[in-house]
Scaffold this active site. Structure first.
Site, PDB file in Angstrom:
ATOM      1  N   HIS A 312      46.365   2.861  40.802  1.00  0.00           N
ATOM      2  CA  HIS A 312      46.385   3.589  42.060  1.00  0.00           C
ATOM      3  C   HIS A 312      44.980   4.062  42.391  1.00  0.00           C
ATOM      4  CE1 HIS A 312      47.579   6.466  45.152  1.00  0.00           C
ATOM      5  NE2 HIS A 312      48.690   5.769  45.211  1.00  0.00           N
ATOM      6  N   ASP A 370      56.120   2.488  42.489  1.00  0.00           N
ATOM      7  CA  ASP A 370      56.804   1.218  42.740  1.00  0.00           C
ATOM      8  C   ASP A 370      57.283   0.528  41.475  1.00  0.00           C
ATOM      9  OD1 ASP A 370      56.595   1.286  45.511  1.00  0.00           O
ATOM     10  OD2 ASP A 370      54.490   0.708  45.394  1.00  0.00           O
TER      11      ASP A 370
HETATM   12  N1  CMC Z   1      46.623  -4.976  37.260  1.00  0.00           N
HETATM   13  C1  CMC Z   1      45.502  -5.365  36.637  1.00  0.00           C
HETATM   14  N2  CMC Z   1      44.283  -4.827  36.843  1.00  0.00           N
HETATM   15  C2  CMC Z   1      44.211  -3.835  37.747  1.00  0.00           C
HETATM   16  C3  CMC Z   1      45.343  -3.357  38.434  1.00  0.00           C
HETATM   17  C4  CMC Z   1      46.581  -3.975  38.160  1.00  0.00           C
HETATM   18  N3  CMC Z   1      47.694  -3.560  38.795  1.00  0.00           N
HETATM   19  N4  CMC Z   1      44.971  -2.371  39.274  1.00  0.00           N
HETATM   20  C5  CMC Z   1      43.651  -2.239  39.121  1.00  0.00           C
HETATM   21  N5  CMC Z   1      43.187  -3.109  38.194  1.00  0.00           N
HETATM   22  C6  CMC Z   1      41.803  -3.219  37.698  1.00  0.00           C
HETATM   23  C7  CMC Z   1      40.900  -3.858  38.746  1.00  0.00           C
HETATM   24  O1  CMC Z   1      40.859  -5.254  38.584  1.00  0.00           O
HETATM   25  C8  CMC Z   1      39.578  -3.202  38.437  1.00  0.00           C
HETATM   26  O2  CMC Z   1      39.044  -3.782  37.278  1.00  0.00           O
HETATM   27  P1  CMC Z   1      37.419  -3.890  37.071  1.00  0.00           P
HETATM   28  O3  CMC Z   1      36.939  -2.484  37.053  1.00  0.00           O
HETATM   29  O4  CMC Z   1      37.261  -4.619  35.800  1.00  0.00           O
HETATM   30  O5  CMC Z   1      36.933  -4.670  38.253  1.00  0.00           O
HETATM   31  C9  CMC Z   1      39.966  -1.775  38.057  1.00  0.00           C
HETATM   32  O6  CMC Z   1      41.313  -1.887  37.547  1.00  0.00           O
HETATM   33  C10 CMC Z   1      39.963  -0.791  39.233  1.00  0.00           C
HETATM   34  O7  CMC Z   1      40.839  -1.292  40.224  1.00  0.00           O
HETATM   35  P2  CMC Z   1      40.534  -1.370  41.787  1.00  0.00           P
HETATM   36  O8  CMC Z   1      41.159  -2.597  42.337  1.00  0.00           O
HETATM   37  O9  CMC Z   1      39.077  -1.157  42.015  1.00  0.00           O
HETATM   38  O10 CMC Z   1      41.305  -0.104  42.284  1.00  0.00           O
HETATM   39  P3  CMC Z   1      41.700   0.230  43.764  1.00  0.00           P
HETATM   40  O11 CMC Z   1      41.732   1.706  43.858  1.00  0.00           O
HETATM   41  O12 CMC Z   1      40.829  -0.498  44.737  1.00  0.00           O
HETATM   42  O13 CMC Z   1      43.169  -0.405  43.921  1.00  0.00           O
HETATM   43  C11 CMC Z   1      45.527  -0.651  43.821  1.00  0.00           C
HETATM   44  C12 CMC Z   1      44.340   0.316  43.743  1.00  0.00           C
HETATM   45  C13 CMC Z   1      46.818   0.148  43.916  1.00  0.00           C
HETATM   46  C14 CMC Z   1      45.407  -1.494  45.104  1.00  0.00           C
HETATM   47  C15 CMC Z   1      45.517  -1.567  42.581  1.00  0.00           C
HETATM   48  O14 CMC Z   1      45.622  -0.776  41.414  1.00  0.00           O
HETATM   49  C16 CMC Z   1      46.618  -2.601  42.629  1.00  0.00           C
HETATM   50  O15 CMC Z   1      46.452  -3.646  43.266  1.00  0.00           O
HETATM   51  N6  CMC Z   1      47.792  -2.349  41.963  1.00  0.00           N
HETATM   52  C17 CMC Z   1      48.902  -3.258  42.018  1.00  0.00           C
HETATM   53  C18 CMC Z   1      49.633  -3.096  43.320  1.00  0.00           C
HETATM   54  C19 CMC Z   1      50.449  -1.830  43.366  1.00  0.00           C
HETATM   55  O16 CMC Z   1      51.197  -1.513  42.456  1.00  0.00           O
HETATM   56  N7  CMC Z   1      50.328  -1.114  44.496  1.00  0.00           N
HETATM   57  C20 CMC Z   1      51.124   0.095  44.757  1.00  0.00           C
HETATM   58  C21 CMC Z   1      50.280   1.310  44.885  1.00  0.00           C
HETATM   59  S1  CMC Z   1      51.314   2.788  44.839  1.00  0.00           S
HETATM   60  C22 CMC Z   1      52.252   2.707  46.238  1.00  0.00           C
HETATM   61  C23 CMC Z   1      51.523   3.055  47.460  1.00  0.00           C
HETATM   62  O17 CMC Z   1      50.944   4.166  47.543  1.00  0.00           O
HETATM   63  O18 CMC Z   1      51.533   2.235  48.375  1.00  0.00           O
END
Ligand code: CMC
Length: 435
Positions: A312, A370
């Site tokens: 998140h 989720d």
């Molecule tokens: N699986 C694997 N790696 C992950 C995941 C994941 N679900 N989430 C983040 N990472 C890794 C990402 O690759 C990055 O790695 P590195 O630092 O090596 O590049 C690191 O963790 C930081 O992640 P980020 O993508 O920079 O984080 P963000 O804040 O931009 O994204 C997120 C947040 C929710 C989009 C992402 O965690 C994600 O895609 N999660 C899966 C989808 C999900 O469950 N979404 C629901 C969110 S809660 C409901 C809502 O509020 O809508």
């Protein structure tokens, strides 16, 4: 807003430094007011993804991502989930205070009074293909509400805004249930005033004209909890979309429709659907024994595979909603005699393995809301394609409360981000024959 301290921005190219006021919130990080930077320096700030930017002032919801805390109007989500129902939470989010018994009754009466939709709406629904994704239908029919309720579209009038808010909160469950009934070829059901908000959703989705429908109390409570947990989440992508759309003066139904479109994405509200599909795929491939292989794939950045329902932007700790959802998951599966549910077993094991793995620990990736909500909804008989619609039904109150807060702001301005342009500077046009 008062500022006791200032921040100074200095430049290595000798340009004069600039002072900016710092404001304190009730809780959470201070903010540096950069609004005058462009006027004073001719420079923009650069923050794609809003990693460090507070786009508004708000009094509605606060998340402490490090502690894993979520509060609506000052009340922790755990307290609200244990003691209130969704309509009480709606009242709180909309008006800022928990209702008295009399206020609650009047509010419920008002929402129930607005829960039917215009009969013409049936024709809108019937225009869609039966296999349309219900989110596509919801985006369209919520936007179309503006075509029916001209009388409450004056966004400068607080009473019009109040009526629109009640209308959209009241009608979205009816429209969501209609989208579902249409997709399965069953007759639409009208809302019933004698049922609670959540029980009515179940009745409209699962009731049949051929027999009476008795909602199961445990499932009604579980659905109500899903609604409370998803009701608001400060300035997430869909809420920011609603605010941005609303900042142009667009009508509330158009703004909520824009929010629904944003919610649909798998990184946001679509994650519950994507998470359940991920668990089902794991089950097909061999279940718990395949988790290790799957985790290896998730950790390989080239695979493009993510552990859906994990991670998140704000929570760097266990999402408090996920804890409550896991509890609800136990209750629902026990009630339905599904405690041996293989998807739940895979989800529990996957969570345990991920939380012990350095990849997830070092990046502070924990289950989000989720992760378990899809299992609960599936057990309740809600089809996977409806999960994000259910999220939209609950988030509607958050969207409309935030929209209303923004419109009520006396110095509200249209949202208009700037950019760092890296395309061509002005260049010579070459006629087609010479290119
Ligand atoms: N699986 C694997 N790696 C992950 C995941 C994941 N679900 N989430 C983040 N990472 C890794 C990402 O690759 C990055 O790695 P590195 O630092 O090596 O590049 C690191 O963790 C930081 O992640 P980020 O993508 O920079 O984080 P963000 O804040 O931009 O994204 C997120 C947040 C929710 C989009 C992402 O965690 C994600 O895609 N999660 C899966 C989808 C999900 O469950 N979404 C629901 C969110 S809660 C409901 C809502 O509020 O809508």
């Amino acid at each position: 807003m008062k500022s006791e301290h200032k921040a100074t921005l200095s430049f290595s190219d000798g340009s004069p430094s600039v002072e900016m006021p710092i404001y304190k919130g009730t809780v959470g990080p201070d903010v540096i007011d950069i609004r005058k930077i462009y006027g004073q320096t001719g420079k923009f700030t650069f923050d794609p993804g809003f990693m460090s930017t507070a786009a508004c002032e708000s009094k509605i919801t606060y998340i402490d991502g490090d502690k894993g805390e979520l509060v609506y109007r000052g009340y922790p989500i755990e307290i609200l989930a244990a003691n209130c129902d969704h309509l009480e939470v709606c009242y709180l989010l909309l008006y800022g205070e928990l209702p008295t018994a009399a206020q609650r009754e009047r509010f419920e009466e008002s929402v129930k009074g607005h829960s039917m939709v215009h009969e013409q709406m049936h024709f809108f629904l019937r225009g869609f293909r039966r296999d349309a994704h219900p989110m596509a239908v919801l985006v369209a029919v919520i936007g179309a509400l503006a075509a029916f309720y001209h009388d409450s579209l004056d966004i400068d009038d607080p009473e019009s805004r109040r009526i629109s808010a009640v209308r959209v909160i009241a009608k979205i469950p009816t429209l969501m249930a209609m989208a579902y009934k249409y997709s399965v070829g069953q007759p639409f059901r009208y809302p019933q005033k004698n049922l609670s908000f959540a029980a009515n959703i179940m009745q409209m989705m699962f009731g049949m004209p051929t027999e009476p429908y008795e909602p199961n109390e445990v499932l009604v409570r579980a659905l109500d909890r899903i609604l409370i947990l998803h009701a608001d989440h400060e300035q997430n992508a869909s809420t920011s979309t609603v605010r941005l759309a609303g900042s142009s003066g667009a009508n509330p139904f158009a703004c909520i429709s824009a929010g629904i479109s944003t919610l649909w994405g798998p990184a946001h509200g679509g994650a519950n659907e994507a998470c359940l599909v991920m668990l089902q795929n794991l089950q097909k491939q061999g279940g718990v024994s395949k988790i290790g292989e799957f985790i290896t794939k998730v950790k390989d950045k080239d695979s493009g595979v993510k552990l859906m329902g994990f991670g998140h932007r704000v929570y760097k700790n266990y999402d408090p909603r996920a804890k409550l959802m896991r509890e609800t998951c136990h209750e629902v599966l026990t009630e339905l005699g599904l405690h041996d549910d293989p998807l739940f077993a895979i989800a529990m094991k996957l969570e345990q393995i991920a939380l012990e793995d350095d990849y997830f620990v070092s990046r502070k990736l924990y289950p989000n809301v989720d992760y378990y909500s899809g299992i609960v909804q599936k057990a309740m008989g809600i089809p996977v394609s409806m999960f994000t619609c259910m999220f939209a039904v609950s988030r509607t109150v958050g969207w409309i409360s935030q929209w209303n807060e923004m419109i009520s702001e006396p110095d509200q301005k249209i949202g208009r981000p700037r950019q760092l342009y890296t395309g061509y500077p002005t260049r010579e046009f070459i006629p087609v024959k010479k290119r």
